[in-house]
Design an enzyme around this catalytic site. Structure first.
Site, PDB file in Angstrom:
ATOM      1  N   GLN A 126       2.777  10.033   1.119  1.00 39.88           N
ATOM      2  CA  GLN A 126       4.121   9.462   1.229  1.00 39.88           C
ATOM      3  C   GLN A 126       5.031   9.882   0.075  1.00 39.88           C
ATOM      4  O   GLN A 126       6.248   9.754   0.182  1.00 39.88           O
ATOM      5  CB  GLN A 126       4.047   7.922   1.274  1.00 39.88           C
ATOM      6  CG  GLN A 126       3.382   7.407   2.541  1.00 39.88           C
ATOM      7  CD  GLN A 126       3.247   5.900   2.504  1.00 39.88           C
ATOM      8  OE1 GLN A 126       2.265   5.377   1.978  1.00 39.88           O
ATOM      9  NE2 GLN A 126       4.228   5.196   3.029  1.00 39.88           N
ATOM     10  N   HIS A 148      -2.391   7.809   6.746  1.00 37.84           N
ATOM     11  CA  HIS A 148      -1.384   8.647   6.076  1.00 37.84           C
ATOM     12  C   HIS A 148      -2.007   9.937   5.558  1.00 37.84           C
ATOM     13  O   HIS A 148      -1.411  11.012   5.664  1.00 37.84           O
ATOM     14  CB  HIS A 148      -0.758   7.916   4.888  1.00 37.84           C
ATOM     15  CG  HIS A 148       0.374   6.994   5.240  1.00 37.84           C
ATOM     16  ND1 HIS A 148       1.522   7.428   5.863  1.00 37.84           N
ATOM     17  CD2 HIS A 148       0.552   5.672   5.038  1.00 37.84           C
ATOM     18  CE1 HIS A 148       2.353   6.405   6.028  1.00 37.84           C
ATOM     19  NE2 HIS A 148       1.772   5.312   5.539  1.00 37.84           N
ATOM     20  N   GLY A 191       0.826  -1.200   0.000  1.00 38.83           N
ATOM     21  CA  GLY A 191       0.000   0.000   0.000  1.00 38.83           C
ATOM     22  C   GLY A 191       0.861   1.251   0.000  1.00 38.83           C
ATOM     23  O   GLY A 191       1.980   1.236   0.523  1.00 38.83           O
ATOM     24  N   CYS A 250       5.791  -0.091   6.981  1.00 35.48           N
ATOM     25  CA  CYS A 250       5.444   1.090   6.201  1.00 35.48           C
ATOM     26  C   CYS A 250       6.638   1.456   5.331  1.00 35.48           C
ATOM     27  O   CYS A 250       7.769   1.455   5.812  1.00 35.48           O
ATOM     28  CB  CYS A 250       5.115   2.246   7.146  1.00 35.48           C
ATOM     29  SG  CYS A 250       4.648   3.756   6.281  1.00 35.48           S
ATOM     30  N   LEU A 251       6.378   1.772   4.076  1.00 36.22           N
ATOM     31  CA  LEU A 251       7.471   2.176   3.180  1.00 36.22           C
ATOM     32  C   LEU A 251       8.132   3.463   3.667  1.00 36.22           C
ATOM     33  O   LEU A 251       9.274   3.724   3.314  1.00 36.22           O
ATOM     34  CB  LEU A 251       6.951   2.340   1.748  1.00 36.22           C
ATOM     35  CG  LEU A 251       6.608   1.006   1.063  1.00 36.22           C
ATOM     36  CD1 LEU A 251       5.825   1.246  -0.220  1.00 36.22           C
ATOM     37  CD2 LEU A 251       7.883   0.211   0.783  1.00 36.22           C
ATOM     38  N   HIS A 279      -4.465   1.851   7.568  1.00 32.19           N
ATOM     39  CA  HIS A 279      -3.095   2.375   7.615  1.00 32.19           C
ATOM     40  C   HIS A 279      -2.911   3.497   6.579  1.00 32.19           C
ATOM     41  O   HIS A 279      -2.325   4.545   6.877  1.00 32.19           O
ATOM     42  CB  HIS A 279      -2.136   1.198   7.356  1.00 32.19           C
ATOM     43  CG  HIS A 279      -0.695   1.547   7.249  1.00 32.19           C
ATOM     44  ND1 HIS A 279       0.249   1.096   8.153  1.00 32.19           N
ATOM     45  CD2 HIS A 279      -0.011   2.284   6.334  1.00 32.19           C
ATOM     46  CE1 HIS A 279       1.443   1.553   7.791  1.00 32.19           C
ATOM     47  NE2 HIS A 279       1.319   2.270   6.692  1.00 32.19           N
ATOM     48  N   GLU A 280      -3.429   3.277   5.361  1.00 31.62           N
ATOM     49  CA  GLU A 280      -3.246   4.270   4.284  1.00 31.62           C
ATOM     50  C   GLU A 280      -4.102   5.520   4.512  1.00 31.62           C
ATOM     51  O   GLU A 280      -3.650   6.632   4.234  1.00 31.62           O
ATOM     52  CB  GLU A 280      -3.552   3.645   2.912  1.00 31.62           C
ATOM     53  CG  GLU A 280      -2.713   2.428   2.538  1.00 31.62           C
ATOM     54  CD  GLU A 280      -1.216   2.624   2.701  1.00 31.62           C
ATOM     55  OE1 GLU A 280      -0.745   3.777   2.605  1.00 31.62           O
ATOM     56  OE2 GLU A 280      -0.510   1.621   2.932  1.00 31.62           O
TER      57      GLU A 280
HETATM   58  C1  QAP Z   1       1.104  -0.813   4.880  1.00 30.62           C
HETATM   59  O1  QAP Z   1       3.230  -1.081   3.933  1.00 30.62           O
HETATM   60  C2  QAP Z   1       0.905  -2.097   5.631  1.00 30.62           C
HETATM   61  O2  QAP Z   1       9.927  -1.887   6.214  1.00 30.62           O
HETATM   62  C3  QAP Z   1       1.881  -0.948   3.594  1.00 30.62           C
HETATM   63  O3  QAP Z   1      11.870  -2.454   4.471  1.00 30.62           O
HETATM   64  C4  QAP Z   1       1.959  -2.974   5.877  1.00 30.62           C
HETATM   65  O4  QAP Z   1       3.777  -1.906   1.949  1.00 30.62           O
HETATM   66  C5  QAP Z   1      -0.314  -2.392   6.108  1.00 30.62           C
HETATM   67  C6  QAP Z   1       7.898  -2.322   3.230  1.00 30.62           C
HETATM   68  C7  QAP Z   1       1.746  -4.147   6.580  1.00 30.62           C
HETATM   69  C8  QAP Z   1      -0.520  -3.566   6.798  1.00 30.62           C
HETATM   70  C9  QAP Z   1       0.501  -4.447   7.040  1.00 30.62           C
HETATM   71  C10 QAP Z   1       8.257  -2.064   4.526  1.00 30.62           C
HETATM   72  C11 QAP Z   1       8.896  -2.618   2.314  1.00 30.62           C
HETATM   73  C12 QAP Z   1       6.499  -2.246   2.785  1.00 30.62           C
HETATM   74  C13 QAP Z   1       9.592  -2.122   4.926  1.00 30.62           C
HETATM   75  C14 QAP Z   1       4.129  -1.608   3.061  1.00 30.62           C
HETATM   76  C15 QAP Z   1      10.587  -2.417   4.017  1.00 30.62           C
HETATM   77  C16 QAP Z   1      10.231  -2.679   2.700  1.00 30.62           C
HETATM   78  C17 QAP Z   1       5.502  -1.755   3.544  1.00 30.62           C
HETATM   79 CO    CO Z   2       2.589   3.410   5.470  1.00 29.79          CO
END
Ligand code: QAP
Ligand code: CO
Length: 168
Positions: A51, A138, A46, A92-93, A134-135
């Site tokens: 972001q 943001h 997401g 989270c990205l 979560h989004e």
């Molecule tokens: C939000 O997050 C989310 O730490 C989206 O090193 C995540 O796509 C909602 C990511 C999990 C619910 C559960 C994170 C990639 C990606 C990192 C993501 C990383 C590389 C996160």
């Molecule tokens: Co995020």
């Protein structure tokens, strides 16, 4: 399409509240496509416009295994259907390298417009429900680290600040 730069915590621009989209024009469709491309490249499940430093209410999500079910939510509104909370290990990205348990309502309804401006109503569960909340956070300038203890948040802030210095 383009891969956009993702802001990282504790960047203050992640705290801005995004403005509603008033017209779904070429610029908004391009933003949606760029969000999807940036999310797939990351890779992530997401990404919110906030972001990538665009303060409009647009979110891109794909929680499918095969990474072939892109979803775009414009002006998403979440309604909690049941106060029962569910824990999920979130990342989270904008907070790379950190995953922590967050509790959120398990059952929600989302109303939004899709990429074509058509109204969309869904009652997602599981990862999609978590990801949407979560989004949408943001878009309101909120991050998953805000749900953690101040000590955990501070540790994450320090580690990321250090890695930002190392790569500056
Ligand atoms: C939000 O997050 C989310 O730490 C989206 O090193 C995540 O796509 C909602 C990511 C999990 C619910 C559960 C994170 C990639 C990606 C990192 C993501 C990383 C590389 C996160
Ligand atoms: Co995020």
């Amino acid at each position: 399409m383009a891969i956009l730069t993702i802001l990282e915590f504790p960047d203050s621009r992640l705290r801005k509240v995004a403005e509603p989209v008033t017209a779904i024009d070429d610029a908004i469709r391009r933003l949606a496509d760029d969000l999807l491309e940036t999310m797939y490249a990351a890779p992530g499940v997401g990404l919110a416009a906030t972001q990538v430093n665009v303060h409009r209410r647009v979110v891109a999500i794909d929680v499918s295994e095969a990474r072939n079910q892109p979803l775009v939510f414009i002006n998403p509104e979440i309604e909690v259907l049941d106060a029962t909370l569910c824990d999920y290990d979130e990342g989270c990205l904008s907070v790379p390298g950190f995953y922590e348990k967050v509790s959120r309502p398990e059952r929600i309804r989302v109303r939004a417009l899709d990429r074509d401006g058509q109204p969309l109503v869904m009652e997602p569960q599981g990862l999609l429900a978590v990801c949407l909340q979560h989004e949408v956070d943001h878009l309101d300038g909120k991050l998953f680290v805000d749900y953690l203890s101040p000590l955990k948040r501070q540790r994450i802030r320090q580690k990321l600040a250090k890695s930002h210095r190392a790569t500056a």
